[in-house]
Design an enzyme around this catalytic site. Structure first.
Site, mmCIF file in Angstrom:
data_model
loop_
_atom_site.group_PDB
_atom_site.id
_atom_site.type_symbol
_atom_site.label_atom_id
_atom_site.label_comp_id
_atom_site.label_asym_id
_atom_site.label_seq_id
_atom_site.Cartn_x
_atom_site.Cartn_y
_atom_site.Cartn_z
ATOM 1 N N GLU A 168 43.191 44.397 42.069
ATOM 2 C CA GLU A 168 44.390 43.577 42.233
ATOM 3 C C GLU A 168 44.116 42.142 41.816
ATOM 4 O O GLU A 168 42.983 41.695 41.737
ATOM 5 C CB GLU A 168 44.878 43.614 43.683
ATOM 6 N N GLU A 310 39.897 42.420 41.744
ATOM 7 C CA GLU A 310 39.997 42.916 40.366
ATOM 8 C C GLU A 310 39.499 44.345 40.195
ATOM 9 O O GLU A 310 39.527 44.877 39.088
ATOM 10 C CB GLU A 310 39.220 42.019 39.379
#
Length: 342
Positions: A168, A310
């Protein structure tokens, strides 16, 4: 909405026997043995495989960023999405290193990203609303995020992927994650709130005060969808739907850090069997993640004090899955190698 079956354990004894017959002392490969057993059970196979492994990074903005809960301005979300698309972020480096497919999804960034090449456009809106003023999203937006996350997973499964994880990006999303964790675990808010992208002590105190103010506006929430509607991010809700669809499709699920863990928590409150399909890549340096992992009875593979998000923890842990499957499929047995066991 989802049909998630508990794992069948019937193959468990045969898998364990296969592991124990390898040329090593019993249990000598430690957590790799548990990993091999879990992968075999998920795939219901004595010879599991990892095909077309993929990380999907969901990006979304949060209205509460306007309250000063992050060390970075909201514009960084769109800038980092562009960096992902150009291949310059940490997750790009690690995904290339370990030959992982990587998809970047606009789940709801507050910017026009139409000119960014290779981006998956699945935006629910230009960022969530500020939950200090109104719910972060409507029920309809939450349901749409779930379905779009599920659709993306189904697309990857249809292309041959059986191993998937989610990352994310979203300025302010540790605030959403902390509130989700607090509401769904009952743990004190102070244990759930951390420094995010690098808050100092004064900024952290301000963040806690903002989140306490938000909680007072929506007292007593404990249902996953209600909590996500009140406090969630579009990227978090999309991840929750993606987790559930992947489990429904009997895929191996790799879980990243704190924010990804909060999305899984919401999903698991709805369908507890989703946890059977999960491998937890690492323990984040973000305060609250250890308590979240404990709540989920999860044992992470790595502890590197990372707090990047991420999907970076997934990419770094993935070689351990390769090793677990590799020894199960390729390592000689005592009989094959002519090695005495006694």
């Amino acid at each position: 909405m989802f049909d998630i079956q508990p794992l069948s354990r019937t193959l468990g004894p045969a898998l364990q026997a296969k592991i124990d017959q390898k040329t090593k002392p019993l249990g000598a490969l430690g957590q790799l043995e548990a990993l091999a057993l879990q992968i075999g059970l998920i795939q219901n196979s004595l010879s599991p495989s990892l095909t077309k492994p993929c990380i999907i990074v969901f990006a979304g903005d949060h209205g509460v960023a306007a309250a000063g809960v992050s060390a970075y301005p909201q514009t960084v979300t769109a800038q980092m999405v562009a960096n992902f698309a150009l291949g310059g972020a940490a997750i790009n480096v690690f995904a290339r290193q370990h030959q992982l497919d990587l998809l970047i999804v606009d789940a709801g960034v507050n910017a026009d990203l139409t000119a960014i090449p290779g981006l998956v456009h699945a935006s629910i809106g230009k960022g969530t609303a500020n939950f200090l003023e109104q719910p972060a999203m409507t029920r309809e937006q939450c349901a749409l995020a779930f379905s779009k996350g599920a659709e993306l997973v189904l697309r990857q499964r249809n292309e041959g992927c059986n191993c998937i994880g989610f990352g994310e990006m979203g300025i302010g999303n540790t605030s959403s994650a902390a509130l989700i964790m607090h509401c769904l675990t009952g743990l004190p808010l102070e244990r759930c709130v951390g420094r995010g992208a690098g808050l100092n002590d004064a900024q952290l105190r301000h963040k806690v005060a903002v989140l306490q103010q938000a909680l007072a506006r929506y007292p007593g929430l404990s249902d996953s969808r209600e909590v996500l509607t009140a406090f969630g991010g579009f990227e978090i809700a999309m991840m929750a739907g993606a987790y559930l669809k992947a489990a429904e499709l009997n895929m191996l699920l790799l879980v990243d850090g704190f924010i990804a863990g909060s999305a899984l928590l919401a999903a698991a409150k709805m369908y507890p069997d989703v946890l059977d399909y999960c491998i937890f890549s690492h323990m984040s340096g973000e305060q609250g993640h250890r308590a979240l992992l404990d709540h989920l009875n999860a044992r992470p593979l790595l502890n590197l004090d990372m707090r990047l998000g991420e999907g970076s923890g997934i990419a770094l842990a993935f070689p351990l899955l390769i090793s677990a499957v590799g020894f199960l499929n390729e390592m000689a047995t005592f009989t094959e190698a002519g090695v005495d066991r006694d």
